[in-house]
Design an enzyme around this catalytic site. Structure first.
Site, PDB file in Angstrom:
ATOM      1  N   CYS A 219       0.855  -1.348  -0.160  1.00 45.77           N
ATOM      2  CA  CYS A 219      -0.068   0.003  -0.008  1.00 45.77           C
ATOM      3  C   CYS A 219       0.703   1.259   0.109  1.00 45.77           C
ATOM      4  CB  CYS A 219      -1.011   0.093   1.069  1.00 45.77           C
ATOM      5  SG  CYS A 219      -1.858  -1.294   1.331  1.00 45.77           S
TER       6      CYS A 219
ATOM      7  N   HIS B   3      -3.536   6.784   3.256  1.00 43.28           N
ATOM      8  CA  HIS B   3      -3.882   5.549   2.635  1.00 43.28           C
ATOM      9  C   HIS B   3      -5.289   5.263   3.152  1.00 43.28           C
ATOM     10  CE1 HIS B   3      -4.143   1.618   1.274  1.00 43.28           C
ATOM     11  NE2 HIS B   3      -3.854   1.127   2.585  1.00 43.28           N
TER      12      HIS B   3
ATOM     13  N   ASN C  48     -10.187  -0.506   0.340  1.00 41.73           N
ATOM     14  CA  ASN C  48      -8.695  -0.303   0.400  1.00 41.73           C
ATOM     15  C   ASN C  48      -8.121  -0.789  -1.038  1.00 41.73           C
ATOM     16  OD1 ASN C  48      -5.954  -0.544   0.475  1.00 41.73           O
ATOM     17  ND2 ASN C  48      -5.940  -1.675   2.486  1.00 41.73           N
TER      18      ASN C  48
END
Ligand code: COA
Length: 345
Positions: free
Chosen positions: A132, A272, A302
């Site tokens: 990520c 994020h 996500n």
């Protein structure tokens, strides 16, 4: 709301010696597939509920790529939009960096698949894998090439087809993730600060908490590995959560410190997009205001390496970021890895 503005920040890169050259984001673009998978639909796939997912994560829906739509296809659309925004053509791109944990193929790289698709025939191309945090890792690598004058125009993309590694029998993970891509064009822009700093970090002692056990040299694909569902993403959510909050706060503070700026001077914070509770905890610990923080995870879940890049594009298009604004981006992912960046837009 208007943010406090001052000219006290400095560009650590410029202090490093190169006073005339800076690296800026000349264009940004993103793409998500049309297919929406809602929490209500997920209730029919695993033992979960819209209420559980919403209260525990903030996610309401996510996007799913089609069977014939690969990571490079999502990346290509995001790249086209970023090129249009920057006003450049594919032949002007010198380097392509794709951050992903769901490459089209283990090799060749997704960047090579993409290079051909968008017709960027002059460009060198490679992938970066920092989960990520990958987009911000890619940003740092890309800016090094611009600052050293090795390349003039670098395309950095975060792109994921996470639906291809999701275990649809695991309610702990399958509700969290989605597909998408975000891209930026990096170029030298005279008379501008551009990217002020990027901080990166990693802790390789935590590899067991989040990852995909199968498919690499540790565990090549076999009938057994498939039967044991080792080719899907696995995560210890609780432990990952704790590390994410701490690492994102530390990374954000380091970036601010390097630029000699306070959190109140930042116009837009782009974290994020993994979990609303992580974002809220980071906001609180950084003493940031909620209205400084851009959140879109309710729509996409996500999207790993794509998350910060998609959010940046949406923040720009929503008028949340203006020329001259300070933007703080911060991410955390498997590895563990983390990264933060400050940009003067
Ligand atoms: N629907 C319903 N129940 C679920 C569920 C779901 N989709 N997923 C898990 N549960 C259950 C578990 O089985 C467990 O039940 P049990 O207590 O009976 O064993 C319980 O809910 C887990 O609750 P809890 O551990 O309190 O959940 P949580 O508050 O830690 O939230 C996550 C779980 C995964 C949402 C959260 O830990 C998280 O977001 N972690 C970080 C994820 C992340 O950011 N990953 C990527 C980093 S890049």
């Amino acid at each position: 709301m208007k943010t406090e503005k001052s000219q006290t920040f400095v560009n650590p890169r410029i202090l490093g010696g190169n006073a005339t050259r800076t690296c800026s984001i000349a264009g940004v673009g993103s793409y998500v597939p049309d297919r929406v998978l809602s929490n209500i639909e997920l209730e029919k796939i695993v033992d979960t509920s819209d209420t559980w997912i919403t209260t525990r994560t903030g996610i309401k829906e996510r996007r799913m790529a089609g069977p014939e739509q690969y990571t490079s296809d999502l990346a290509a659309e995001a790249a086209r939009r970023a090129m249009a925004h920057a006003g450049i053509t594919p032949d002007q791109i010198d380097l392509i960096i794709v951050a992903t944990i769901t490459p089209d193929t283990p090799f060749p790289s997704t960047a090579c698949w993409l290079q051909h698709k968008i017709g960027a025939h002059r460009a060198a191309a490679f992938d970066v894998e920092a989960a990520c945090s990958g987009f911000l890792y890619g940003l740092e690598i890309g800016q090094q090439f611009v600052m050293t004058q090795t390349y003039n125009t670098v395309l950095v993309i975060g792109a994921e087809k996470l639906s291809s590694i999701i275990d649809w029998k695991d309610r702990n993970t399958c509700v969290l993730f989605g597909d998408g891509a975000g891209a930026v064009i990096l170029r030298n822009r005279p008379q501008s600060h551009g990217l002020l700093t990027v901080c990166m970090g990693a802790d390789g002692s935590k590899t067991g908490l989040l990852g995909m056990p199968g498919g690499g040299s540790r565990c090549p694909a076999s009938h057994e590995s498939v039967d044991e569902r080792l080719h899907f993403l696995r995560m210890d959510g609780k432990e990952t959560f704790k590390h994410a909050v701490t690492a994102m706060c530390n990374a954000a503070r380091e970036a601010l410190h390097r630029c000699h700026i306070e959190i109140g001077q930042v116009a837009c914070i782009i974290p994020h997009q993994a979990n609303r509770r992580i974002i809220d905890a980071v906001t609180e610990r950084l003493h940031a205001r909620a209205d400084q923080v851009f959140v879109n995870l309710e729509k996409y879940g996500n999207t790993s390496a794509a998350s910060v890049a998609i959010a940046l594009d949406e923040a720009v298009r929503a008028g949340r970021i203006h020329r001259g604004d300070l933007v703080l981006m911060v991410a955390f992912g498997a590895g563990f890895t983390w990264a933060s960046a400050v940009i003067e837009w």
